[in-house]
Design an enzyme around this catalytic site. Structure first.
Site, PDB file in Angstrom:
ATOM      1  N   ARG A 245      99.082 -34.579   1.619  1.00 10.37           N
ATOM      2  CA  ARG A 245      99.382 -35.265   0.367  1.00 10.37           C
ATOM      3  C   ARG A 245      98.091 -35.857  -0.190  1.00 10.37           C
ATOM      4  NH1 ARG A 245     103.293 -32.818   0.888  1.00 10.37           N
ATOM      5  NH2 ARG A 245     105.483 -33.427   0.710  1.00 10.37           N
ATOM      6  N   GLU A 274     100.049 -33.260 -10.063  1.00 11.63           N
ATOM      7  CA  GLU A 274      99.893 -31.815 -10.189  1.00 11.63           C
ATOM      8  C   GLU A 274     100.714 -31.279 -11.367  1.00 11.63           C
ATOM      9  OE1 GLU A 274      99.291 -30.937  -5.407  1.00 11.63           O
ATOM     10  OE2 GLU A 274     101.092 -30.235  -6.425  1.00 11.63           O
ATOM     11  N   HIS A 292      98.154 -25.928  -4.266  1.00 10.74           N
ATOM     12  CA  HIS A 292      99.299 -26.390  -3.473  1.00 10.74           C
ATOM     13  C   HIS A 292     100.100 -25.198  -2.925  1.00 10.74           C
ATOM     14  CE1 HIS A 292     102.166 -30.027  -2.860  1.00 10.74           C
ATOM     15  NE2 HIS A 292     102.186 -29.199  -1.822  1.00 10.74           N
TER      16      HIS A 292
END
Length: 325
Positions: A245, A274, A292
């Site tokens: 994270r 994001e 990601h």
């Protein structure tokens, strides 16, 4: 007819998954949105006829305002483990059920090693320069060239020795690395059970590692846990890898630390806010960025959506709306 909306399918793959067949025979309409909608007013318009909302991890925050304004909404399903992207109190007030699934440590552990290897051997730079006709070069200018390095004999630090951290550590051991761990009591117990050295002092831990891999769960205690002055304890040639994270690090802590020269490089898969938050990290000469991808692969998607659509099917049938089409 129950309308199921899936948000943020950036790659347009959900409708083609085998797991969609879980919904066969139900009176449902599946609407998969591939375009990210960041404006909440627009999202309200798009979701006004939605009965069931399926989220791909934490890509969109489901606020109390959104929940209150969608009178048809009865179920929210989050793929993977539940996070703080859903206002659970608002769901309870408005009678919206919430379901989640299980996590999978395999894909993020494998991506962690893809990043460690790519950054350590400078693979992206070499591949990019080769495509431009430059043989065995990783940068356009000779003055900026650096050799990659092997991992055998170096120290791998695992901060957060849980299911993912343990897998990453096992690969490090197979590569001939010295593995050390740091974290809370659970990490200490798990590491010691596996015969992995546990270093309780944070700065001592950071000072010893050549590669630091973060695998902490984000919560109130870990949010912005890692500060610029912590990273200053790292070696100038160390690599920081974050597939967990972004919010584990204080705002700008990594960028400022890289500017200070400690650590020397980073490979990161996660960003605050994001996808827009990636902007500050792109094109940084010391950072390898990926969008990601920790859970973004075929097997994980199939597992995530099989669980999600099973929750949807069971909810519809329990509510008496499971008649065949």
């Amino acid at each position: 007819m129950n309308r199921i909306t899936v948000l943020d399918d950036y790659q347009g793959v959900v409708a083609r998954l085998d797991s969609v067949r879980v919904l066969d025979g139900l009176a449902v309409e599946l609407d998969v949105l591939t375009r990210r909608i960041s404006d909440e007013n627009e999202l309200l318009r798009v979701l006004r006829d939605t009965d069931t909302l399926v989220l791909i991890r934490e890509r969109t925050r489901i606020s109390s305002r959104l929940i209150a304004a969608l009178p048809r909404l009865r179920l929210i399903v989050q793929t993977g483990r539940l996070s703080d992207c859903i206002d659970l109190a608002a769901c309870a007030r408005h009678g919206v059920a919430v379901r989640d699934g299980s996590g999978n440590p395999i894909a993020p552990a494998e991506l962690t090693w893809a990043l460690i290897l790519a950054a350590s051997r400078r693979l992206v730079g070499y591949a990019g320069q080769l495509a431009r006709g430059r043989w065995q070069r990783s940068t356009p200018e000779l003055a900026d060239e650096q050799l990659g390095r092997a991992l055998c004999g170096r120290t791998l630090g695992i901060w957060g020795y849980g299911r993912i951290g343990r897998r990453v550590a096992a690969v490090g051991d197979a590569f001939g690395m010295r593995v050390v761990a740091h974290g809370r009591e659970q990490s200490q117990q798990a590491a010691e059970a596996d015969g992995v050295a546990y270093l309780a002092d944070r700065r001592d831990f950071l000072a010893q590692v050549d590669v630091l891999s973060l695998h902490l769960r984000l919560c109130a205690e870990t949010r912005h846990l890692i500060r610029r002055d912590d990273l200053a304890a790292m070696r100038p040639d160390a690599l920081l890898v974050n597939t967990s994270r972004a919010e584990l690090l204080a705002p700008r802590a990594l960028l400022d630390a890289l500017g200070d020269g400690r650590p020397g490089a980073a490979a990161i898969d996660v960003f605050e806010c994001e996808p827009d938050g990636v902007g500050d990290y792109l094109d940084h000469p010391c950072i390898l960025c990926t969008p990601h991808l920790g859970f973004v692969e075929q097997d994980t998607y199939e597992a995530y959506f099989r669980e999600a659509f099973t929750h949807v099917r069971d909810f519809i049938r329990d509510a008496g709306g499971g008649s065949a089409i």
